[in-house]
Design a protein around this motif. Structure first.
Motif, PDB file in Angstrom:
ATOM      1  N   VAL A 154      46.530  32.327  42.250  1.00 22.86           N
ATOM      2  CA  VAL A 154      45.520  33.207  41.669  1.00 22.86           C
ATOM      3  C   VAL A 154      44.882  34.058  42.759  1.00 22.86           C
ATOM      4  O   VAL A 154      44.593  35.244  42.560  1.00 22.86           O
ATOM      5  N   ASN A 166      41.055  39.846  37.374  1.00 23.39           N
ATOM      6  CA  ASN A 166      41.659  38.929  38.343  1.00 23.39           C
ATOM      7  C   ASN A 166      40.594  38.204  39.156  1.00 23.39           C
ATOM      8  O   ASN A 166      40.790  37.044  39.554  1.00 23.39           O
ATOM      9  N   ALA A 169      39.342  35.286  37.119  1.00 21.61           N
ATOM     10  CA  ALA A 169      40.272  34.163  37.217  1.00 21.61           C
ATOM     11  C   ALA A 169      40.116  33.438  38.547  1.00 21.61           C
ATOM     12  O   ALA A 169      40.176  32.202  38.607  1.00 21.61           O
TER      13      ALA A 169
END
Length: 298
Positions: A154, A166, A169
């Motif tokens: 990630v 992103n 996350a």
């Protein structure tokens, strides 16, 4: 008064010519404590340790939290040219610190451990959180048998595209309590900080083939020679770096103790800031012996 980022910010030029942004609080004559951030996109001395700097300084320490070259507002540097050991040594010399306590998260923990093996005369205490030893660590028993962890995948994705999605996350996988810590404010701040330095993002992605973010290994055979007091902290729920690394460090550093925190991910200093601050301050005070100066010796 709550410390602001602008009030704590300082800049200097290292002998190498690299520019360093760092955050500084505390009396100049107090025992130095250097806080070393991790490797995530948008990571800086301030973003990792804004909840800790003022508290540790208020306990009687001189706290410095640098943006290491390749991150934040410090110089851009390609992975193949990176050497945080040299950067840290030059920083201590430039600031006039004969010795300092090193407190490192993730990549910062790797830097602190390596520095302790190479420059034992320049470190008074070692504190690690979510420690990484990179490829120096023996084959994992509990993490992935091969390749990066879930969290590191990630992290790399967020380097390739530091979009708010992103970054959300990333923050969620770094913390246990994502409902509390994955706030829109934190996500936007990390996304903006990463996007502001496309040179850092580009260098990291291009440097993956060269071992980014840690191209400089620790010699594992030297770790048992570390003879300063060490406090090893790790989140039980860390999905980036398994706590077995910290178990290994505690086994191999004689004067060490391990604190394993339940309901805690990779950012112990953020998720459990009050406990982290108390642990670090109590440890630095308790282990300040006659040959390792503490606040009372200044």
């Amino acid at each position: 008064m709550t410390l602001t980022q602008d009030a704590a910010a300082r800049d200097l030029t290292l002998p190498s010519g690299r520019q360093i942004r760092y955050y500084e609080v505390g009396e100049a004559t107090a025992t130095p404590v250097v806080l070393l951030h991790g490797s995530g996109p948008g990571a800086t001395g301030w973003s990792n340790f804004s909840g800790n700097i003022e508290h540790i300084a208020a306990a009687g320490f001189h706290v410095v939290a640098p943006d290491m070259p390749g991150w934040g507002d410090s110089s851009a540097v390609a992975t193949k040219d990176m050497d945080h050991d040299v950067d840290l040594l030059e920083l201590l010399d430039t600031l006039g610190f004969e010795k300092a306590a090193l407190v490192g998260n993730s990549m910062g923990a790797h830097t602190a451990v390596r520095f302790a093996t190479l420059h034992p005369d320049r470190i008074s205490h070692l504190v690690t959180m979510g420690a990484s030893l990179g490829k120096s660590f023996p084959r994992s028993l509990f993490g992935p048998a091969d390749g990066p962890s879930e969290g590191l995948k990630v992290l790399v994705k967020a380097y390739r595209d530091p979009s708010p999605e992103n970054m959300r996350a990333l923050v969620e996988i770094m913390t246990f309590d994502k409902a509390r810590f994955a706030t829109p404010e934190l996500i936007r701040a990390r996304s903006d900080a990463a996007s502001a330095r496309p040179d850092h993002l580009r260098n990291y992605v291009e440097g993956l083939a060269d071992g980014a973010p840690i191209p400089f290994p620790v010699d594992r055979s030297l770790i048992p020679s570390i003879d300063v007091p060490a406090l090893i902290i790790h989140g039980r729920d860390d999905r980036v770096l398994h706590f077995e690394t910290s178990l290994w460090l505690t086994t191999h550093i004689a004067d060490s103790r391990l604190v394993l925190l339940n309901r805690c991910g990779h950012w112990a200093m953020i998720e459990h800031a009050d406990e982290f601050n108390r642990l670090v301050v109590d440890f630095l005070r308790a282990s300040a012996g006659s040959n390792r100066p503490g606040p009372s010796d200044n």
